[in-house]
Write an enzyme that holds these catalytic residues in place. Structure first.
Site, mmCIF file in Angstrom:
data_model
loop_
_atom_site.group_PDB
_atom_site.id
_atom_site.type_symbol
_atom_site.label_atom_id
_atom_site.label_comp_id
_atom_site.label_asym_id
_atom_site.label_seq_id
_atom_site.Cartn_x
_atom_site.Cartn_y
_atom_site.Cartn_z
ATOM 1 N N TYR A 134 3.035 21.239 30.009
ATOM 2 C CA TYR A 134 3.159 22.111 28.838
ATOM 3 C C TYR A 134 4.542 22.356 28.392
ATOM 4 C CZ TYR A 134 -1.975 23.325 28.969
ATOM 5 O OH TYR A 134 -3.469 22.704 28.800
ATOM 6 N N LYS A 161 -8.708 -4.174 8.218
ATOM 7 C CA LYS A 161 -7.677 -5.104 8.951
ATOM 8 C C LYS A 161 -8.153 -6.136 9.657
ATOM 9 C CE LYS A 161 -4.288 -2.699 6.604
ATOM 10 N NZ LYS A 161 -5.025 -1.723 5.957
ATOM 11 N N GLN A 184 -7.015 -0.159 10.570
ATOM 12 C CA GLN A 184 -8.082 0.405 9.683
ATOM 13 C C GLN A 184 -9.232 -0.485 9.479
ATOM 14 O OE1 GLN A 184 -7.697 -0.641 6.285
ATOM 15 N NE2 GLN A 184 -9.306 0.494 5.557
ATOM 16 N N ASP A 186 6.685 -3.470 8.425
ATOM 17 C CA ASP A 186 5.291 -3.113 8.332
ATOM 18 C C ASP A 186 4.419 -4.211 8.366
ATOM 19 O OD1 ASP A 186 2.940 -2.122 7.278
ATOM 20 O OD2 ASP A 186 3.438 -0.959 5.806
ATOM 21 N N PHE A 237 1.034 -1.088 -0.009
ATOM 22 C CA PHE A 237 0.159 -0.150 0.066
ATOM 23 C C PHE A 237 0.738 1.143 -0.079
ATOM 24 C CE2 PHE A 237 -2.657 3.184 2.439
ATOM 25 C CZ PHE A 237 -3.647 3.385 1.207
ATOM 26 N N HIS A 254 -0.561 -6.015 7.620
ATOM 27 C CA HIS A 254 -1.337 -7.326 7.328
ATOM 28 C C HIS A 254 -1.147 -8.252 8.101
ATOM 29 C CE1 HIS A 254 -0.995 -5.877 2.765
ATOM 30 N NE2 HIS A 254 -1.538 -4.853 3.663
ATOM 31 N N ARG A 278 6.234 15.383 24.546
ATOM 32 C CA ARG A 278 6.005 15.209 26.178
ATOM 33 C C ARG A 278 7.258 14.202 26.397
ATOM 34 N NH1 ARG A 278 0.598 16.410 25.548
ATOM 35 N NH2 ARG A 278 0.101 18.565 26.534
ATOM 36 N N ARG A 316 -2.658 10.414 19.518
ATOM 37 C CA ARG A 316 -3.164 9.171 20.415
ATOM 38 C C ARG A 316 -4.524 8.604 20.181
ATOM 39 N NH1 ARG A 316 -1.874 13.754 23.881
ATOM 40 N NH2 ARG A 316 -4.133 14.231 23.847
#
Ligand SMILES: Cc1ncc(COP(=O)(O)O)c(C=O)c1O
Length: 434
Positions: A247, A211, A208, A182, A111, A185, A240, A257
């Site tokens: 901050y 999957k 996704q 990767d 992909f 799959h 962070r 996230r």
């Protein structure tokens, strides 16, 4: 519906022996298992997240629990859940210290994201060809593609078949390269009994909607390297650092996230993964053994190193000279027999407009001047684009009899190859006249 076999075909009425495209009876009218599969566990998980009032990962339990469970299932100490499997690749590249204009070796048959994530990390994807039997990166082609600029390799465990990791890791060691799997799959797949995602320096998965493990969207990074895990966690969470003030931001990044709703669904889906993967693997092996007896059909070859194939896709290459009809006509005929399938990628990644035109936006200002993707030849990948047929993983969640239906559809089409060819040729002539 009775199982169709050619041994009993002579007893059948002519309408059933005739290909469905030629107005015969289709092999199948019943649907295959649909995807996604969900039930009470997903429902109660979603309600649990809703009523907790903690809808984001920072305050909730669901994503944190999923990260731990997923990492453990894949033999990794760390799991960092992120918004998708493209961002996970990009974060892995950044955490690995890939710098502007470094080269990263990727397969051309995958992909778009495997390569676009490299560009979005301001690095240069270099395509190395795949093996014609496994459809995974060919280690010899990787070796030829390595230059003094190479910093990483991204092997894709394509369709769920683990890449040749021993050879790839040996090359990486020799050239001091990072290996990012990767595994979009490959949930639950294994190589020499070690799970995908634990084989290289970092692993990347996608959740996704298509999957094998899904929450509609999502992804995760897996690693056993503490420093890489900390770096990924920081990039996932706006730069962070542990123990830092809220901050206070230490590097350029963003909020990648997952939400607690996604975490809840993923926890429920993960409980189903083992059983589903076993079923897909058994059915995939059975179907491959049946199809390989037909002339011109080459199912994805499984080396002995693969101890579990997750079969996100069941792939078969069709040599039309031997099988008797073109790949596209075979896809059409299979669909008519009630077997959902597709031809997969139309062309290899170097032929994508983005690469041909080097439409890299603000990235790679220097490399864009010297690169010519039309010269990056990947003949095996091009051939697989012309010859492959894909069946989605949910078909493999069915019964043995379902696999027999698929095999019998191929066989029926092969038996009908001459009339099908005539039918297609007549259609082409008609289309030209109109
Ligand atoms: C091989 C491969 N890598 C990466 C991705 C990207 O995953 P996502 O769609 O979650 O960004 C996909 C998604 O289809 C994929 O198939």
């Amino acid at each position: 519906m009775d199982v169709f076999t050619w041994e009993s075909a002579f007893k059948m009425p002519a309408s059933q022996r005739k290909a469905a495209l030629l107005r015969g009876e289709p092999i199948r009218r019943r649907p295959f298992p649909s995807w996604p599969i969900f039930g009470r566990e997903e429902e109660s998980g979603l309600l649990r997240a809703l009523h907790s009032g903690n809808w984001g990962r920072l305050d909730g339990q669901e994503v944190a629990k999923f990260e731990k469970r997923f990492a453990e299932t894949h033999d990794c100490k760390n799991g960092i859940a992120v918004v998708n499997g493209t961002v996970s690749l990009r974060i892995a590249l950044l955490a690995a210290g890939i710098r502007a204009e470094d080269e990263v070796i990727v397969p051309p048959y995958t992909f778009f994201s495997t390569a676009s994530a490299v560009v979005e990390s301001n690095a240069v994807p270099i395509f190395a060809d795949i093996d014609l039997n496994t459809f995974n990166l060919d280690p010899k082609a990787i070796e030829r593609a390595i230059t003094r600029r190479t910093r990483a390799i991204i092997p894709v465990h394509f369709a769920g078949l683990p890449a040749e990791m021993e050879k790839i890791l040996a090359l990486a060691k020799r050239h001091k390269l990072t290996v990012i799997e990767d595994a979009a799959h490959a949930h639950g797949a294994s190589y020499k009994r070690k799970p995908a995602g634990s084989l290289g320096h970092i692993g990347s998965f996608s959740f996704q909607s298509s999957k094998n493990l899904t929450a509609g969207e999502g992804g995760i990074i897996t690693t056993n390297d503490k420093a890489l895990a900390e770096s990924c966690r920081s990039i996932q969470n706006c730069g962070r650092i542990p123990g830092g003030v809220w901050y206070e931001h230490h590097l350029v990044s963003g909020n990648y996230r997952l939400s607690e709703f996604q975490g809840a669904v993923l926890n429920a889906q993960l409980s189903r993964l083992e059983q589903q993967t076993t079923r897909r693997d058994q059915n995939g092996q059975y179907l491959a053994s049946k199809l390989s007896s037909l002339p011109g059909l080459h199912p994805q070859k499984r080396p002995a190193s693969c101890t579990r194939h997750s079969y996100h896709l069941f792939m078969v290459r069709i040599d039309s000279e031997l099988f008797g009809i073109s790949r596209d006509l075979a896809v059409q005929a299979l669909e008519a027999e009630g077997i959902p399938c597709s031809a997969g990628y139309g062309f290899s990644l170097p032929h994508q407009p983005m690469f041909k035109e080097k439409a890299f936006g603000p990235y790679l200002p220097l490399a864009a001047k010297r690169l010519n993707y039309s010269k990056m030849r990947c003949p095996n990948s091009d051939l697989v684009c012309r010859q492959s047929i894909w069946l989605a993983h949910n078909l493999l969640l069915g019964s043995r009899a379902d696999m027999d239906d698929i095999a019998n559809a191929f066989e029926k089409i092969f038996e009908n190859r001459d009339p099908l060819k005539q039918w297609a040729s007549k259609n082409r002539k008609r289309a030209k006249l109109s």
